[in-house]
Scaffold this motif. Sequence first.
Motif, PDB file in Angstrom:
ATOM      1  N   MET A   1      70.586  68.708  45.997  1.00 16.14           N
ATOM      2  CA  MET A   1      70.143  68.411  47.366  1.00 16.14           C
ATOM      3  C   MET A   1      69.445  67.058  47.395  1.00 16.14           C
ATOM      4  SD  MET A   1      67.674  70.650  49.898  1.00 16.14           S
ATOM      5  CE  MET A   1      66.209  70.325  48.920  1.00 16.14           C
ATOM      6  N   LEU A   2      69.805  66.224  48.372  1.00 16.36           N
ATOM      7  CA  LEU A   2      69.193  64.909  48.498  1.00 16.36           C
ATOM      8  C   LEU A   2      67.745  65.031  48.945  1.00 16.36           C
ATOM      9  CD1 LEU A   2      72.078  62.903  50.235  1.00 16.36           C
ATOM     10  CD2 LEU A   2      71.350  62.763  47.853  1.00 16.36           C
ATOM     11  N   ARG A   3      66.890  64.241  48.319  1.00 12.72           N
ATOM     12  CA  ARG A   3      65.478  64.246  48.691  1.00 12.72           C
ATOM     13  C   ARG A   3      65.291  63.440  49.970  1.00 12.72           C
ATOM     14  NH1 ARG A   3      62.401  61.994  43.570  1.00 12.72           N
ATOM     15  NH2 ARG A   3      60.551  62.806  44.655  1.00 12.72           N
ATOM     16  N   LYS A   4      64.440  63.944  50.879  1.00 13.09           N
ATOM     17  CA  LYS A   4      64.132  63.192  52.082  1.00 13.09           C
ATOM     18  C   LYS A   4      63.329  61.949  51.709  1.00 13.09           C
ATOM     19  CE  LYS A   4      64.415  66.700  55.655  1.00 13.09           C
ATOM     20  NZ  LYS A   4      63.736  67.303  56.836  1.00 13.09           N
ATOM     21  N   ARG A   5      63.628  60.862  52.412  1.00  9.31           N
ATOM     22  CA  ARG A   5      63.040  59.564  52.051  1.00  9.31           C
ATOM     23  C   ARG A   5      61.954  59.166  53.061  1.00  9.31           C
ATOM     24  NH1 ARG A   5      66.841  54.998  50.277  1.00  9.31           N
ATOM     25  NH2 ARG A   5      65.553  55.060  48.399  1.00  9.31           N
ATOM     26  N   ILE A   6      60.821  58.768  52.525  1.00  3.26           N
ATOM     27  CA  ILE A   6      59.686  58.358  53.359  1.00  3.26           C
ATOM     28  C   ILE A   6      59.316  56.920  53.014  1.00  3.26           C
ATOM     29  CG2 ILE A   6      57.246  58.761  53.899  1.00  3.26           C
ATOM     30  CD1 ILE A   6      57.714  61.721  53.431  1.00  3.26           C
ATOM     31  N   TRP A   7      59.087  56.139  54.040  1.00  4.91           N
ATOM     32  CA  TRP A   7      58.764  54.712  53.895  1.00  4.91           C
ATOM     33  C   TRP A   7      57.305  54.487  54.293  1.00  4.91           C
ATOM     34  CZ3 TRP A   7      61.370  50.750  57.716  1.00  4.91           C
ATOM     35  CH2 TRP A   7      60.914  49.453  57.436  1.00  4.91           C
TER      36      TRP A   7
END
Length: 342
Positions: A1-7
């Motif tokens: 599962m792709l990890r959610k990305r936070i900027w």
Amino acid sequence: MLRKRIWIDLTNSPHVLIFKPLIEILDEREYEVKVTAREFAQTVPLLDLFDIDYTPIGRHQGKSLIRKAAGLFSRSRRLQKWADGQGFHLAVSHGSNDLALAAFRLGVPHVTMQDYEFNTASHRVNFRLSTRVLFPDCVDAETLRGFGATVEKLVRYPGLKEEYYLHGFRPNESVLDELGVEPGNVLVTMRTPATLATYHRFENPLFDEVLSYLASRQGVTTVVLPRTEQQRRDVVSRGLANVIVPGGAVDGHSLVYFSDLVISAGGTINREAAVLGVPAYTIFAGRVGGVDQHLMAAGKLKRLERPSELVLEKRERGPFETRDPNLLADLILSKPRAGDVP
């Protein structure tokens, strides 16, 4: 599962301290966090000190409002270009107008944190472009709504941001040896004015008066933490006795904890002192915000009018209370309410 990305975008030294524990928490929760940083004050040295991976983009544009405006559009474009195609799910900052604008253009929800309500020029941009606005609950909500922090956007958290990022802090006395502080002296830590900030556009002669007064006192050591290289050179050039000016980033939290009092023309270090039980004096020349009013009412912060009001004595050090930063992480990650998305 792709990890959610936070900027996360960091534009000033305190932002590194605020987000360090939050980055660790987000990583533990299996989010992928990417950090961009503006070159200003000790932002980059602190990121290096804490071994936080980051991409440097842009620098502070100085005091001119015209240059600030030009810098906003220039840096936001550079941020947008860098982030485009990276698939960020959320952007977070402590009042970064550059990130708010870049994220808005990219259609990425932006959560902004702030704790001084009278930074009006910034708020009028930031609040309107952001998805959510996080503020301490001791600040009047009606004042914030006038800048665009609507009922749907505004999220108020208990306590001070400093209580959250000081969670788990363990004082390290080695900072005193590193700085060459004379044992047994009354230790005073001073923070210079935020002369480049839009909310602090006042000359502050009281800072110079207080510094000269402290330098003339026997048995007192003063550590001055400058915000800019020019401020550092200015203080060093005065050649004052018993005044130490660090040449780079230091363990500021430990320095504050082992200080006998803290004096600042800004807010963050005074609030850190209040949390750590250190007497704090403000010489801030701007309008006093809700957080400082709250601390003054609680007797944890005093407004200094003249140097002779200072109580120069050794203090007893003791335990201090903090708050779990997981609460802030929960608020940042909480789903927007209806009408939040710009």
